[in-house]
Design an enzyme around this catalytic site. Sequence first.
Site, PDB file in Angstrom:
ATOM      1  N   THR A 288       0.819  -1.209   0.000  1.00 54.56           N
ATOM      2  CA  THR A 288       0.000   0.000   0.000  1.00 54.56           C
ATOM      3  C   THR A 288       0.861   1.270   0.000  1.00 54.56           C
ATOM      4  OG1 THR A 288      -1.605  -1.273   1.263  1.00 54.56           O
ATOM      5  CG2 THR A 288      -1.948   1.085   1.183  1.00 54.56           C
TER       6      THR A 288
ATOM      7  N   HIS B  50      -2.600  14.249   5.635  1.00 57.01           N
ATOM      8  CA  HIS B  50      -3.848  14.930   5.956  1.00 57.01           C
ATOM      9  C   HIS B  50      -3.685  15.809   7.184  1.00 57.01           C
ATOM     10  CE1 HIS B  50      -6.397  12.605   3.167  1.00 57.01           C
ATOM     11  NE2 HIS B  50      -5.516  11.641   3.387  1.00 57.01           N
TER      12      HIS B  50
ATOM     13  N   SER C 220      -6.192   4.948   5.057  1.00 57.68           N
ATOM     14  CA  SER C 220      -6.140   6.403   5.189  1.00 57.68           C
ATOM     15  C   SER C 220      -6.797   6.825   6.504  1.00 57.68           C
ATOM     16  CB  SER C 220      -6.904   7.044   4.025  1.00 57.68           C
ATOM     17  OG  SER C 220      -6.899   8.434   4.157  1.00 57.68           O
TER      18      SER C 220
END
Lengths: 483, 121, 419
Positions: A40, A49, A337
Site C-alpha cells: 500500500t 492529511h 487512510s
Amino acid sequence: MYDVAIIGAGVIGTGIARELMRYQLKVVILEKENDVADGTTKANSAIVHAGYDAPFGSNKGRFNVEGNAMYGQVCKELDVHFKQIGSLVLAFDEEDRPTLQELLENGKRLGVPGLEIIEPDRIREIEPNVSQKVVAALWAPTAGIVGPWELAISYAENAMDNGAELRLNTEVTGITKKENKFHLMTSTGEVEARLVVNAAGIHADDIYNMVAQSEFTINPRRGEYFLLDNEVSDLVNTVVFQCPTKMGKGVLVSPTVDGNIIVGPNAEDVQTKDEINTTADGLDFIRQKAKLTIEELPFHMNITNFSGLRAEPSTGDFIIEESKQVAGFINVAGIKSPGLSSAPAIAVYVAETICAGILGSHAKRNPAFNPKTRKKLRFKDLSDEKKADLIRVEPSFARIICRCETITEGEIVDAIHRNAGARTINGVKRRCRPGAGRCQGGFCGPRVVEILARELKISPMEVELEGKDSHILVGETKGGADE
Amino acid sequence: MEDRKMVCISCPIGCRLTVTESNGEYAVEGNQCKRGEAYGIKEMTDPTRVVPTTVKIRGARLRRLPVKTHIPLPKPLIFDAMKLINEVEVEAPIKVGAIVIKNILDTGVNIVATRSMERTE
Amino acid sequence: MKAYDLIVVGGGPAGLAAAVEAKKEGVDKVLVLERDRELGGILQQCIHNGFGLHIFKEELTGPEYAERFIDELKEMGIEYRLDTMVLDISDERIIHVISKAEGFVTLVAKAVILAMGCRERTRGALAIPGYRPAGVFTAGTAQRYLNMEGYMVGKKVLILGSGDIGLIMARRMTLEGAKVLGCVELMPFSGGLTRNIVQCLDDYDIPLMLSHTVTDIQGKDRVQGVTVMKVDENRQPIPGTEIQFDVDTLLLSVGLIPENELSKGAGVQLDMKTRGAIVNESMETSVPGIFACGNVLHVHDLVDWVTDESRRAGKFAAKYIANPGGQKEEAIETIPGQGVGYIVPQRIRPSQVDQVLELFMRVRDIYVGQTVVIRVDGKEVQAKRRGHMAPGEMERVKLPVSLFNGPGVKKITVDVESR
C-alpha cells in the site's frame, strides 16, 4: 534471537523499526517482496492529511493529528520530500456548507490548527483553476504532500544504519510461541523473537491467524489513480478534495512532491489481495468525478495509472495494540487512510509505549542512535556551481541517465548501494526517479538495466522490473539463451 | 489469365499495382516508376526481400552488429538464412560493407555489415 | 565560456545534416553535442532498409545512412562531443553542458540548431487499464534492446499501434524467433507506411486488426495476457467483442512526440499541433538565432525529408551567422484548413524563399482522389489532385513564390477538398 521481529516493510513496519533503534535492541524486518514499500505504501494519494476527518476519540483522529505535526522533523532527518501546502475541501452547493462546518468543528476538537471556511474569492486566490461552481471551502493549512515510498525507504535505511536487519524475499509462513519466544517460519529460514509486530498491511489478518483466531478481518479496497505530466504542475497548488456527499467521497486533485499532478482515487472492494490492476470503469469514474473540481482537467497529459489496495479493517479504526490472546504479539493493522499521515506517530507509539513498555528494563536507550540518513545528492536541484564542483569530485554525476527528470548515474549507483538499496528497475525509480518522468523509462530503461547488472554483478537478463518474476529481458537474440 | 493486386515496396510511396498475366507475359499497372514494374513482375515470378538483421560481434562496445543481404534474397529462404546468420560471430573492428557471410545458401547473396564498429577491448 | 559560431544540439540525422551543411556554407566553428555514446541517433537502432532513396538514390539501412553523414562530418573536421548532455539553453544562446570527460561547461554560440529528436508515447498516454507487469515496452525501446544490445524482450508478442517502428519490430521479433500474434490499431487505417504493412506483416502472416484496441493487461510480474476489443466509430470499445491473447509481451507503437524541454527553456514558442517549435521558412524559431529541424520540430516518417529540412536549417543558420540582423519583414502565416492536421513551416517571409516554397503537412484522414487546395488570403492559387493521402504519410506541397509574394499578404491556407 531478536528482540523484535517486524512483519512487513511498508511505511508502518519500517517506521517502527527506526523508532525501535533508539533502544539497544536487536530488530529484524521481514518482507515477503524484494523491496521495501512494495504494498500500500507505494500506491496511495501521498497526502499528509491535516486530520479533521476522523471521529474524536478514535485512533485515526489521534494519530493523524500527532503524525502531521511530526512530519516536518522526520522528513528533515530522513531527507524525504515533504511540502506543507495545505488542503481545501470544496463545496459545490450551499447544501454542502453544513458538512464543511461539521468538519471544521470536528477538526478543532481534535486539535487541528488553522482550520477555516473560506469563500470563493479567497479560494480562487489559492486555486485559480477550480470550478466556478465552488461556493465555499474548508482550508487546512497544515495538510501536506510527501513521497510515501521515499519515507518508508529512508525509515528502513535509517533503521539499518542504526543496526536493524532487513530480510527481503522472506515470507512468513507460520508462527508459534513457546516459552515466551516466537518462532517464525519463513521462506528463508526460521526466525526467533521476543516480540512480533504485525505490520503486514492487507495481509495482517492472515498473519494474525497464524497465532490466534483473529478478531478482525482486513478487506482489500482498491483505489485507482492518474498521474499527470509535470508540464501541468501548476494546475493546483494545494491538495484539493471534494466535499463528501451522499453521492460519495469524491476524488482529489493534488500536486505531488515531484511536481506531477495526482488525480483519484475511486474506492472499490475487491475479492483478492492481489488485484492491483486499474480498470476502464474505475478510471472513467475518476475522469467524471474530477471534472467537478476542474472542468477541463488535461487527462491527455497522463503519464501513468496505478492502483493500490487499502487495508480496510472490519473494526473501522486503526488496530494498534498488543493482542489480548497472545502476549507479545502486537497488531498494527487496518492502517488505511490516514495511515500515511499517522505513520510517524504510530511508529513512536508502537516502539516506545508498546514494545519498550513490554520489554521494560531490557529496552535500554541507545545513546549512539543517529536519527539522520546520509544526505541524498539530487543533481537537478543543485546550483550551477555546485553541479560543477560535484562533477569534479565524482564524474559519474556528469552522466545523465534519465533525460526527463535529469537523473545522473551517480545518483543511481548511490541508490543501489545505500542500506535498503534498490534491487529492481522500479526500486531505482522510487529512490531517485529515473523512469518516473514522461517517457516512463523508454530511454533510460536499458541504461538502468545495465547499471543494475553492473553494480549487483548479475546478468542483465536477471534484472527485474519489480516483482520476483518480473524479468525484463527473456534471453539473447540469435537464440543465445536457449543454447 | 491471372490478376493480382499488390503494393509496391520499392520506395515509401507504396504504389498500388495490378499485375496481369497472360501467356507467361506480365503487365503492370499503377506504378509511378520503372522500379514498380520490375517489382510487380518479380513478385509474381520470384519474390525476393532484403533481409536486415544482426550478428554477434566480439570486441566492440555493442554486442550486435547490424547486417543485411547485399541484394534481395528469395523469400522462401529467409528463415534458412537466419539460421546461418545466427551462428556467425564476428570480431571488431569491422567496416561497413564487409562481407560477413559469402554466397549464403548458394544464392549469390552476401551478408554484409551495415555499419563500422571500432575495437574497444 | 567557450564560443562557437554554431552549436548543434543532437547528433542524429537532423543534427549531422545541419552541421555538415552549415560547414559547407562557410561557418567556421561548428560543434555538435550528442548525449549518446556515438553519433547517428536513433538511426543506429533502425537497422532495416528503406532509407536514402531520395538523398542518395539507393536504398540503405539506418546505420548505413548515418555513417555517410558521420564520415562527412569527420572529413570536414567538425567538432563533436559524445556522452554530453545539454542541461539548458538560454535565449541568448548560452548553453550549459555536462560530460564525464569535461565536467560542467558553459558554451555560447552565434546560432543554435535544435535537433534533439522525439520520444515515444507510452502506455500512460493511452491510459490502458490492467496490471503493470514487465513485458510492456515501447517499440523503440524494444528495438534498441534487440538490435543494439542483443537481448530478446519476449517470445509471444502483441503489438498495439501500427506506427512504422511497431511494424518493423513485428518482422524483427519474428526473424529472431518470437511469435508475433497480431498488430492492433485503434484507427480504421494504419499509422505506418503501406510498404511496411506488406513486408513486415503480410510477409509473415501477422494479422493487422484495424479499429481494435487493448483494453486490459494481465499478469502481476510479467505480462500473461492481453485483451483486445473492437471499437466503434467514436473509438470506444464495443462490449462483447473481447479477444484474449496469450502473450508475454506487449509492444506499443502509438506515436512519437517531439522532445522540446530544452526549446521551452530557451523561450521557443511551440505549435500545439506538432508539439514542436513554430518556425519560419528558414527553420528559425521564435527566438532569433535558434533553429530547429528533424523530429524535434515535427515527426517525420522518412529520414530523407529530415535531411532535406536539416540542410535548410544549416544553410539559414549560416546565413544568420553572417548577418545576424537579418531581414526584418512581416511573415505570412500558414493555416492548416479542412482535413489538414498541421503545416510546417508556420511562418513565411517571401523574400527568403528561393523561387519555390515547400510545405510539409499531414492530413487527418485517409483521402483518395481528393484535391489539395491552396489559398492566399482566401483566394485560390493552386489545386492539385492527389491519388492517395493518409495521416501516416507526410505530404509535401510546392508553391511558387510568385503566387504569394504580393504586398500585405497575411495567410496561406491549405484545405483538402473533394472536387
